[in-house]
Structure formats: C-alpha cells, structure tokens
Design an enzyme around this catalytic site. Structure first.
Site, PDB file in Angstrom:
ATOM      1  CB  THR A   1      34.441  39.769  42.664  1.00 42.11           C
ATOM      2  OG1 THR A   1      34.249  39.616  41.292  1.00 42.11           O
ATOM      3  CG2 THR A   1      35.267  41.019  42.950  1.00 42.11           C
ATOM      4  N   GLY A  31      35.401  44.091  33.974  1.00 41.38           N
ATOM      5  CA  GLY A  31      34.279  44.485  34.815  1.00 41.38           C
ATOM      6  C   GLY A  31      34.600  45.677  35.690  1.00 41.38           C
TER       7      GLY A  31
END
Lengths: 141, 183
Positions: A1, A31
């Site tokens: 990420t 998420g």
C-alpha cells in the site's frame, strides 16, 4: 500500500491511498485504505496522516483521523502518530502497522507498531529543506 | 513556511514521491500531486502491494482499493474491491469529481470506471498466478478463515461454518503472514 500526504506552500492538504490489499484475502475483502480516517485523512486546518499495515485491524480504530485530531490539539506529528499506534496496541499489542503524520506547517513524523519481523518503518519525504526525495526511518514502539 | 511544500508517503517508494513532487513543482494542485504520486506506484507495482498483479485473493484475482481526500473541502472519492481497472487512484478521483458519492465498490465500481473512460483489462500477471499457485500447493496457507470446516489452518475450501472458537492458533497464524502483504 502507498499512503501519501501532500501540502503546498499555501497550506492546502490532500491525502491519498492505493493498494491491492492483503495476499490470499477472501474474495470481496476490503481493507482500511479506501476508508476515510482509516487509510488516510486530511484537513487543511490541522494536517494529514496515512496508515499502512494490517488493515483488518487498523480500520477498526480510524488511526489517521485520530492522529490528525491529535495534531489539531497541538501535539507534535511524531507524538500524534505514536499515540494513534498505542491506542490500537491497547487491544492488539503486536499488531502490524505504521503511520506517517504531517501538520499544517510541514512538520512531520512517523510511528510503527513493533511485531516479530517488523522493527523499523521506512518512509519518504520531499520538501525544500531536502535536496531530493529522502528516505527516513523510525524504530517501532 | 520554509518547510512547505511537502510530500510524505509510506514505505520507500521513491519514484512515487518524486512524481508527486514534480507534479507540484510544475504547477499541479495537491490533489494532482497525490493522484500522480499514487498512480506512479500503481504503474511501478510498488513492492507488489500496489497496483495490478499483486496480492491475489483466494480465487487468484487481484482487486484494488484507493481513496483521495481534499483537506480544504473534505470532499472524498474512493473505490474498493475494484476489478479489471488498473488506475484505482484516478477512478477514486473520478468518484470525487463526477459523483456526489464517497465510495463505490466491486463490479459496480468497475462499471462506473468504464463509463468514465477507464480501460477494462485483466489485472493478473505471471507473478500473481505464481503466488496463487504456491498458496494452493501449500494447502492454502496462510488463510484468513476461522471457525470453519475443513480446518483452514491445514486445508483448502470450500468451507462451512462451525461453532465459534477463539484459539491461540489464530494468533500464531497471524505471525506467519508476510509483512509485504499490507494495506
């Protein structure tokens, strides 16, 4: 990420995230990254923060929002990041995660949660005070 | 302030930082800088945790999540569980700028993307196929299921629910998860 905060010379703040999530996740799992206040948060009157790590845990605590609110109260960005991390550690002492924080004047910091195999967190900064994009590192707490 | 402007991002994703910085220096807005910086990571497939061809799910498919936020107006655009579209951060910005919504998800987000002119393409790569194949060969370990049958710590699915249990094994399981697999 990747989680990113950008502030221009006039103090305008923006935040963003992009990720492909966790390996081997259940089909349909999402998420923290696209959740406002979890993956990132920006408020030009206070600053910005971005989180990374185990999104299934982190999204329950809105750590980016929490860190920005700490900075709004006048806390140093590093302390703000640390306090957001320690709030999660109360429930999950060894969760995998980290935060970067920057206040509206451009002071910045980071914090991470120490867990086996993850003792330090690296992040990038570029500003007029640095000649080029610079890698920084913090020890996890 | 002498400290401004400033770009900061998680992990050692240098090219993303540089792209955001150059966007800002060439007159782009902070939103432009965030979008271009994150988009650079999507193209670079930063550490395998950003962009196409990474973090395959149980079915072996890659899906993307992204969000962009304007700290002046508190406008937000986000996409989650986006499939077959590579430019997740740009779709998030399209959600912010071309809708009154905040978050679009799944197949509907993909449909929105196509309507907005984004190319629909397979996000699978040889690398993501390999990651998925190894996971299957390793009896689907690590595994995010719990309280199901067959035992998700030793077996692949399909799974059926069993009675709820909080075992120590679940904590041990978490430690086996790859730290490059992150949100």
């Amino acid at each position: 990420t990747i989680g990113m905060i950008v502030i221009d010379k006039n103090g305008n703040v923006a935040a963003g995230t992009s990720t492909n999530g966790a390996n081997h996740k259940i089909h349909g799992r999402v998420g923290d990254s696209p959740i406002v206040g979890a993956g990132a948060y920006a408020d030009s009157t206070a600053g910005g923060a971005a989180a990374t790590g185990d999104g299934d845990i982190m999204m329950r605590f809105l750590p980016s929002y929490q860190a920005v609110e700490y900075m709004r109260m006048g806390l140093d960005p590093t302390i703000s990041c640390q306090k957001a991390v320690t709030r999660i550690q109360v429930y999950y002492p060894k969760f995998f995660g980290a935060l970067v924080c920057v206040n509206r004047t451009g002071s910045y910091g980071a914090a991470c949660s120490k867990t086996p195999g993850f003792n330090q967190f690296h992040f990038m900064v570029q500003s007029p005070a640095l000649n080029e994009a610079s890698e920084h590192m913090v020890d996890c707490i | 302030s002498a400290l401004l402007p400033l770009v900061i991002n998680t992990w050692s994703f240098n090219t993303a930082t540089q792209r955001a910085w150059s966007t800002l220096q060439s007159g782009g807005s902070v939103l432009d800088a965030v979008e271009k910086g994150c988009a650079q990571c999507e193209v670079d497939q930063c550490d395998g945790s950003v962009g196409y061809g990474g973090s395959p799910d149980e079915h072996g498919e890659t899906s993307l999540d992204a969000m962009i936020m304007n700290g002046n107006t508190m406008e937000v655009g986000a996409v989650a569980d986006l499939r077959r579209i590579k430019s997740a951060i740009s779709v998030a910005r399209a959600v912010m700028e071309h809708t009154r919504h905040t978050l679009l998800v799944g197949e509907s987000a993909s449909m929105f993307s196509q309507n907005m002119g984004f190319l629909s393409e397979d996000l699978t790569t040889n690398n993501s196929l390999s990651i998925h194949a190894k996971w299957l060969a390793n009896n689907c370990q690590p595994n995010f299921r719990k309280s199901v049958f067959p035992d998700p710590e030793t077996s692949c699915g399909p799974y059926k629910p069993t009675e709820r249990r909080q075992s120590k094994k679940l904590k041990n399981l978490k430690q086996r998860i790859n730290y490059r697999s992150h949100d």
